[in-house]
Design an enzyme around this catalytic site. Structure first.
Site, PDB file in Angstrom:
ATOM      1  N   HIS A   1       0.815  -1.214   0.000  1.00 21.79           N
ATOM      2  CA  HIS A   1       0.000   0.000   0.000  1.00 21.79           C
ATOM      3  C   HIS A   1       0.855   1.275   0.000  1.00 21.79           C
ATOM      4  O   HIS A   1       0.333   2.378  -0.132  1.00 21.79           O
ATOM      5  CB  HIS A   1      -0.943   0.001   1.216  1.00 21.79           C
ATOM      6  CG  HIS A   1      -2.258   0.680   0.953  1.00 21.79           C
ATOM      7  ND1 HIS A   1      -2.441   1.608  -0.043  1.00 21.79           N
ATOM      8  CD2 HIS A   1      -3.472   0.551   1.568  1.00 21.79           C
ATOM      9  CE1 HIS A   1      -3.690   2.037  -0.028  1.00 21.79           C
ATOM     10  NE2 HIS A   1      -4.338   1.412   0.935  1.00 21.79           N
TER      11      HIS A   1
ATOM     12  N   ASP B   1      -2.525   1.676  -4.504  1.00 22.16           N
ATOM     13  CA  ASP B   1      -3.782   2.000  -3.837  1.00 22.16           C
ATOM     14  C   ASP B   1      -4.804   0.899  -4.092  1.00 22.16           C
ATOM     15  O   ASP B   1      -4.695   0.130  -5.063  1.00 22.16           O
ATOM     16  CB  ASP B   1      -4.330   3.338  -4.339  1.00 22.16           C
ATOM     17  CG  ASP B   1      -3.453   4.513  -3.921  1.00 22.16           C
ATOM     18  OD1 ASP B   1      -2.825   4.419  -2.848  1.00 22.16           O
ATOM     19  OD2 ASP B   1      -3.387   5.503  -4.675  1.00 22.16           O
TER      20      ASP B   1
END
Length: 440
Positions: free
Chosen positions: A413, A417
């Site tokens: 992450h 995304d």
């Protein structure tokens, strides 16, 4: 000890396949080694008789160290044990003039075994005296010696803003190992010196209650390295997961129709073949998934090098299909089968487990519905393939039987995304469910 890759400085003897006094043919497996890149069986560089073994199983020595002596055919080994050859590469002068992270390999690439009768004991005693032990630890040692480390160690140092020069290495010639730098970071980096905590000490040494009859065995070299890599990945990446259900019914029909043709061509047409083909096609359209993080920079890879996780009896290895984006389904099938077979036979070269840009692992082979795999550093995503089986599903307000399975994407992450990951997975799902038969 052979040079098994330019960044590899040492290796561990896992098992001697031959014993002293055994006859050995040229290219016959002589011993098995483990490095931080790959496990491999090392062939004999010549035919003859194994006269002496200088390095015991479980010992780690620098590359180019003499680990055994091979004599002429018919020669008898000495009754007394051949003296152990001093580990000359430990002296800091070795590698002087180079970049400090490489050792030269033999010109023909053969293992470092001496093809000659063993030296008499007096030869060892007449060897030049090595520098005093304190010279190896002297702070005045050249920077090229004090800062020796692997690319992985330098990457960790860069990510954590650690100066490798502050760390006292415990490896050969003061080489900074992964344990050294991870121990340094755990101790608070610059807040505490690395010497305050031994490099060999585990990150968390929690006492274990041992019940009656419990068996205690040391970790294998491979198990230790897997543990290090997994802990490093968890520390490095912000792991997040997305799970998609996929209908494999069309792929199953194509596979049944084409698998005999593939077998005649010397390849196995498996579900992994279809998944790999769809993945490489989708990675071309989703550049962020085929990328790596290098400090504050993002590296978008032009090539698609596909890692395929292979379960072994004592661990896991991830050989890489290089330039997978240039291969069709048949080419991917052959390549995957080849690297998997050679991984199980311990015939891989170090470069074949390095340079991957995306990894596929298949816990579904053992019946798992899906898994949550750990990212294979320095990649930013990994695909877990769940078991593929027939299930009852709803189709236009009716119940039908379809061949179904789950795919899990683990992603970092820090770069990827959720929307980017799910767009990629939606593309993969569409590619599998609408696979073009002309691509097989």
């Amino acid at each position: 000890m052979p040079q098994m890759g330019e960044s590899i400085a040492e290796g561990t003897i896992v098992r001697w396949i031959k014993k002293v006094g055994d006859s050995v043919d040229r290219d016959e497996p002589l011993f098995e080694i483990s490095t931080d890149k790959v496990d491999a069986e090392i062939p004999s560089p010549a035919a003859g008789v194994l006269m002496a073994i200088n390095v015991k199983e479980g010992e780690t020595v620098p590359v180019n160290s003499v680990v055994a002596t091979i004599g002429a055919a018919g020669e008898k080994p000495q009754a007394t044990e051949v003296p152990k050859v001093p580990e000359v590469p430990k002296v800091p002068k070795v590698g002087a003039g180079g970049n400090g992270s490489k050792h030269s390999a033999q010109a023909d690439g053969t293992p470092g075994a001496t093809v000659a009768a063993p030296a008499p004991p007096s030869t060892t005693s007449a060897a030049p005296t090595a520098p005093a032990p304190q010279a190896l630890q002297a702070p005045e040692a050249p920077d090229s010696e004090r800062h020796k480390s692997s690319p992985l160690v330098r990457k960790i140092a860069k990510e954590h803003n650690v100066d490798i020069g502050q760390i006292q290495g415990s490896g050969i010639g003061g080489r900074v190992t992964k344990q050294d730098i991870l121990g340094f970071i755990d101790s608070g980096a610059s807040a505490a010196p690395a010497s305050a905590r031994p490099a060999s000490e585990p990150v968390a040494n929690i006492p274990v209650a041992r019940g009656v009859g419990a068996t205690v065995t040391p970790m294998s070299v491979m198990r230790k390295k897997i543990a290090e890599h997994m802990v490093l990945s968890q520390r490095t990446s912000a792991h997040v997961y997305s799970v998609f259900e996929v209908n494999y019914s069309k792929v199953d029909q194509i596979r049944k129709a084409k698998k005999d043709d593939y077998e005649r061509a010397g390849a196995k047409l498996t579900y992994t073949s279809f998944i790999a083909k769809v993945i490489v096609d989708c990675l071309r359209r989703h550049k962020t998934i085929n990328a790596s993080i290098d400090g504050d920079n993002i590296v978008y890879h032009n090539e698609i090098n596909l890692g395929i996780a292979v379960a072994l009896e004592n661990g896991l290895i991830v050989p890489v299909v290089k330039a997978a984006g240039e291969k069709n389904t048949l080419g991917l099938s052959r390549a995957i089968q080849d690297i998997a077979d050679r991984a199980r036979a311990k015939k891989l070269n170090p470069e074949e487990v390095h340079g991957g840009t995306f990894t596929i692992t298949n816990p579904g082979n053992f019946g798992a519905q899906f898994g949550l795999p750990i990212i294979n550093q320095p990649q930013v995503a990994i695909l877990g393939v769940g078991t593929i089986e027939k299930r009852a599903v709803v189709i236009e307000d009716a119940i039908g039987i379809r061949t179904m399975g789950y795919l899990t994407l683990g992603y970092d992450h820090r770069l990827v995304d959720g929307a980017v990951a799910d767009q990629f997975m939606a593309d993969v799902k569409k590619g599998i469910e609408n696979f073009d038969p002309s691509q097989v």
